[in-house]
Scaffold this motif. Structure first.
Motif, PDB file in Angstrom:
ATOM      1  N   SER A  89       5.992 -25.372  -7.935  1.00  0.00           N
ATOM      2  CA  SER A  89       7.114 -24.669  -7.285  1.00  0.00           C
ATOM      3  C   SER A  89       8.110 -23.840  -8.183  1.00  0.00           C
ATOM      4  CB  SER A  89       7.985 -25.852  -6.753  1.00  0.00           C
ATOM      5  OG  SER A  89       8.446 -26.785  -7.469  1.00  0.00           O
ATOM      6  N   LEU A  90       8.121 -24.274  -9.610  1.00  0.00           N
ATOM      7  CA  LEU A  90       8.804 -23.425 -10.768  1.00  0.00           C
ATOM      8  C   LEU A  90       7.938 -22.148 -11.232  1.00  0.00           C
ATOM      9  CD1 LEU A  90      10.142 -26.513 -12.511  1.00  0.00           C
ATOM     10  CD2 LEU A  90      11.279 -25.232 -10.717  1.00  0.00           C
ATOM     11  N   GLY A  91       6.808 -22.000 -10.757  1.00  0.00           N
ATOM     12  CA  GLY A  91       6.058 -21.001 -11.189  1.00  0.00           C
ATOM     13  C   GLY A  91       5.416 -21.185 -12.605  1.00  0.00           C
ATOM     14  N   GLU A  92       5.261 -22.492 -12.762  1.00  0.00           N
ATOM     15  CA  GLU A  92       4.351 -22.712 -14.012  1.00  0.00           C
ATOM     16  C   GLU A  92       3.121 -23.124 -13.885  1.00  0.00           C
ATOM     17  OE1 GLU A  92       6.632 -26.150 -15.729  1.00  0.00           O
ATOM     18  OE2 GLU A  92       8.457 -24.933 -16.279  1.00  0.00           O
ATOM     19  N   GLU A  93       2.281 -22.690 -14.689  1.00  0.00           N
ATOM     20  CA  GLU A  93       0.852 -22.957 -14.515  1.00  0.00           C
ATOM     21  C   GLU A  93       0.387 -24.479 -14.376  1.00  0.00           C
ATOM     22  OE1 GLU A  93      -2.327 -20.486 -16.627  1.00  0.00           O
ATOM     23  OE2 GLU A  93      -2.751 -22.500 -17.606  1.00  0.00           O
ATOM     24  N   VAL A  94      -0.478 -24.789 -13.465  1.00  0.00           N
ATOM     25  CA  VAL A  94      -1.069 -26.293 -13.528  1.00  0.00           C
ATOM     26  C   VAL A  94      -2.386 -26.170 -13.301  1.00  0.00           C
ATOM     27  CG1 VAL A  94      -0.469 -26.320 -11.046  1.00  0.00           C
ATOM     28  CG2 VAL A  94      -0.858 -28.301 -12.115  1.00  0.00           C
ATOM     29  N   ILE A  95      -2.932 -27.004 -13.928  1.00  0.00           N
ATOM     30  CA  ILE A  95      -4.676 -27.290 -13.890  1.00  0.00           C
ATOM     31  C   ILE A  95      -5.020 -28.670 -13.341  1.00  0.00           C
ATOM     32  CG2 ILE A  95      -6.797 -26.952 -15.027  1.00  0.00           C
ATOM     33  CD1 ILE A  95      -5.555 -24.840 -16.757  1.00  0.00           C
ATOM     34  N   LYS A  96      -5.745 -28.567 -12.466  1.00  0.00           N
ATOM     35  CA  LYS A  96      -6.089 -30.129 -11.902  1.00  0.00           C
ATOM     36  C   LYS A  96      -7.877 -30.093 -11.632  1.00  0.00           C
ATOM     37  CE  LYS A  96      -4.623 -33.844  -8.903  1.00  0.00           C
ATOM     38  NZ  LYS A  96      -3.696 -34.200  -7.868  1.00  0.00           N
ATOM     39  N   PRO A  97      -8.253 -31.398 -11.863  1.00  0.00           N
ATOM     40  CA  PRO A  97      -9.826 -31.429 -11.703  1.00  0.00           C
ATOM     41  C   PRO A  97      -9.932 -31.609 -10.029  1.00  0.00           C
ATOM     42  CG  PRO A  97      -9.086 -33.523 -12.620  1.00  0.00           C
ATOM     43  CD  PRO A  97      -7.735 -32.514 -12.685  1.00  0.00           C
ATOM     44  N   TYR A  98     -10.823 -31.293  -9.408  1.00  0.00           N
ATOM     45  CA  TYR A  98     -11.259 -31.612  -8.214  1.00  0.00           C
ATOM     46  C   TYR A  98     -12.633 -31.446  -7.787  1.00  0.00           C
ATOM     47  CZ  TYR A  98      -6.396 -30.723  -6.747  1.00  0.00           C
ATOM     48  OH  TYR A  98      -5.155 -30.751  -6.407  1.00  0.00           O
ATOM     49  N   THR A  99     -13.287 -32.092  -6.819  1.00  0.00           N
ATOM     50  CA  THR A  99     -14.667 -32.134  -6.456  1.00  0.00           C
ATOM     51  C   THR A  99     -15.109 -31.795  -5.049  1.00  0.00           C
ATOM     52  OG1 THR A  99     -15.265 -34.163  -7.760  1.00  0.00           O
ATOM     53  CG2 THR A  99     -16.871 -33.655  -6.321  1.00  0.00           C
ATOM     54  N   PRO A 100     -15.853 -30.641  -4.799  1.00  0.00           N
ATOM     55  CA  PRO A 100     -15.975 -30.219  -3.693  1.00  0.00           C
ATOM     56  C   PRO A 100     -16.507 -31.046  -2.870  1.00  0.00           C
ATOM     57  CG  PRO A 100     -16.860 -28.524  -5.332  1.00  0.00           C
ATOM     58  CD  PRO A 100     -16.396 -29.671  -5.926  1.00  0.00           C
ATOM     59  N   THR A 101     -16.323 -31.130  -1.261  1.00  0.00           N
ATOM     60  CA  THR A 101     -17.080 -31.889  -0.541  1.00  0.00           C
ATOM     61  C   THR A 101     -18.350 -31.220  -0.174  1.00  0.00           C
ATOM     62  OG1 THR A 101     -15.926 -30.838   1.278  1.00  0.00           O
ATOM     63  CG2 THR A 101     -14.899 -32.945   0.641  1.00  0.00           C
ATOM     64  N   THR A 102     -18.713 -30.026  -0.437  1.00  0.00           N
ATOM     65  CA  THR A 102     -20.107 -29.469  -0.301  1.00  0.00           C
ATOM     66  C   THR A 102     -20.952 -29.635  -1.475  1.00  0.00           C
ATOM     67  OG1 THR A 102     -18.762 -27.398  -0.826  1.00  0.00           O
ATOM     68  CG2 THR A 102     -19.213 -27.606   1.287  1.00  0.00           C
ATOM     69  N   LEU A 103     -22.155 -29.125  -1.262  1.00  0.00           N
ATOM     70  CA  LEU A 103     -23.426 -29.397  -2.123  1.00  0.00           C
ATOM     71  C   LEU A 103     -23.954 -27.932  -2.562  1.00  0.00           C
ATOM     72  CD1 LEU A 103     -25.125 -32.290  -0.484  1.00  0.00           C
ATOM     73  CD2 LEU A 103     -23.752 -32.573  -2.447  1.00  0.00           C
ATOM     74  N   ASP A 104     -24.739 -27.944  -3.396  1.00  0.00           N
ATOM     75  CA  ASP A 104     -25.353 -26.610  -3.525  1.00  0.00           C
ATOM     76  C   ASP A 104     -26.532 -26.228  -2.291  1.00  0.00           C
ATOM     77  OD1 ASP A 104     -24.169 -25.881  -5.957  1.00  0.00           O
ATOM     78  OD2 ASP A 104     -25.518 -26.205  -7.256  1.00  0.00           O
ATOM     79  N   SER A 105     -26.590 -27.025  -1.485  1.00  0.00           N
ATOM     80  CA  SER A 105     -27.417 -26.590  -0.403  1.00  0.00           C
ATOM     81  C   SER A 105     -26.760 -25.884   0.474  1.00  0.00           C
ATOM     82  CB  SER A 105     -27.971 -28.170   0.088  1.00  0.00           C
ATOM     83  OG  SER A 105     -27.129 -28.896   0.547  1.00  0.00           O
ATOM     84  N   ASP A 106     -25.225 -26.049   0.407  1.00  0.00           N
ATOM     85  CA  ASP A 106     -24.694 -25.125   1.258  1.00  0.00           C
ATOM     86  C   ASP A 106     -24.121 -23.768   0.694  1.00  0.00           C
ATOM     87  OD1 ASP A 106     -23.759 -27.323   3.042  1.00  0.00           O
ATOM     88  OD2 ASP A 106     -22.799 -28.259   1.434  1.00  0.00           O
ATOM     89  N   LEU A 107     -25.136 -22.603   1.011  1.00  0.00           N
ATOM     90  CA  LEU A 107     -25.268 -21.514   0.342  1.00  0.00           C
ATOM     91  C   LEU A 107     -23.999 -20.523   0.668  1.00  0.00           C
ATOM     92  CD1 LEU A 107     -29.006 -20.694   0.838  1.00  0.00           C
ATOM     93  CD2 LEU A 107     -27.709 -21.788  -1.324  1.00  0.00           C
ATOM     94  N   GLY A 108     -23.548 -19.805  -0.134  1.00  0.00           N
ATOM     95  CA  GLY A 108     -22.278 -19.060  -0.010  1.00  0.00           C
ATOM     96  C   GLY A 108     -21.053 -19.447   0.068  1.00  0.00           C
TER      97      GLY A 108
END
Length: 270
Positions: A89-108
């Motif tokens: 909210s202050l315009g400062e950069e933030v980096i956070k880890p996430y894991t997708p709910t999709t797999l590599d079988s979900d193309l595109g």
């Protein structure tokens, strides 16, 4: 830094998932005979376009991002995560880890299901995102690197479940303990229930709520030693439990697992 209160809320609401899975190779390794090159870069951030935003509850939304082509794969190995970059909210950069709910079988494309908190720094970024905006992502990342057949049984996080069950060559049995504060905090419950219905002999899920609604017939309170004993496989040399959560949670789970005979080699903490 996020406020202690919002950080605590975010960590407590993380699902504590213990999956008991039998021998077999995860679906990721079977999708093609020649694995296509993924779109992720472990050293540099790459931007992906948000093509669909779906609000799931008052503070949870699903974000669908397009990959470069309809046949592209993200390239995220099972058990790993990726870093997402945004601005608070202050315009400062933030980096956070996430894991997708999709797999590599979900193309595109790939999807992220995000719980957003009032004081969350990355939550602000996702709240402000509109379809057509771009998200900067870098990966894969993570200490855990899955190798086919490295053990007979794993305790894994819920995100891996679909990869296991949808692989016709994998005869794995999965038993999941999924803990949250309230019923509304249960992410992807419909998808998990569908898996339980579609694979009744291979997958079961046991929900635990700290603040259950009236008439709740699942687990109540915190994950206990008795719950693990009832809903997870007994300790064995070829069994491993993967766990995550805030330090007090991990400390309690480690004590329960040790009391049940799980050695340190049978546990992995994210």
């Amino acid at each position: 830094m996020e406020s202690l209160q919002s950080h605590k809320a975010e960590m407590i609401s993380i699902a504590v998932a213990l999956l008991a899975i039998g021998a077999g190779t995860a679906y990721y390794f079977y999708i093609t005979t020649k694995k296509p090159k993924g779109c992720l870069d472990p050293e540099n951030f790459k931007e992906f376009k948000l093509v669909k935003h779906t609000q799931l509850s008052h503070n949870v939304a699903k974000f669908k991002f397009a990959l470069p082509t309809p046949t592209s794969v993200l390239g995220l190995p099972i058990g790993q995560h990726m870093s997402c970059r945004g601005k608070d909210s202050l315009g400062e950069e933030v980096i956070k880890p996430y894991t997708p709910t999709t797999l590599d079988s979900d193309l595109g494309y790939f999807e992220l299901v995000i719980k957003m908190y009032p004081q969350g720094r990355m939550s602000h970024h996702f709240r402000e995102m509109c379809e057509g905006d771009y998200l900067a992502v870098k990966g894969p990342k993570g200490r855990f690197k899955y190798q086919p057949n490295q053990v007979r049984a794993f305790g894994m996080l819920a995100g891996v479940t679909r990869a296991i069950l949808e692989n016709p060559n994998d005869k794995t049995n999965v038993h999941l303990i999924y803990a949250n504060v309230t019923y509304e905090d249960i992410l992807l419950k419909e998808e998990l229930d569908d898996l339980a219905n579609n694979f009744p002999n291979r997958f079961s899920v046991y929900y635990v709520l700290n603040q259950p609604p009236q008439g709740w017939d699942g687990g109540m309170g915190f994950v206990s030693k008795e719950m693990i004993q009832t809903h997870c496989p007994p300790a064995a040399a070829d069994v491993q439990i993967l766990r995550c959560g805030p330090p007090p949670m991990n400390k309690a789970m480690a004590a329960h697992l040790e009391a049940l005979g799980y050695t340190s080699q049978m546990q992995f903490q994210f």
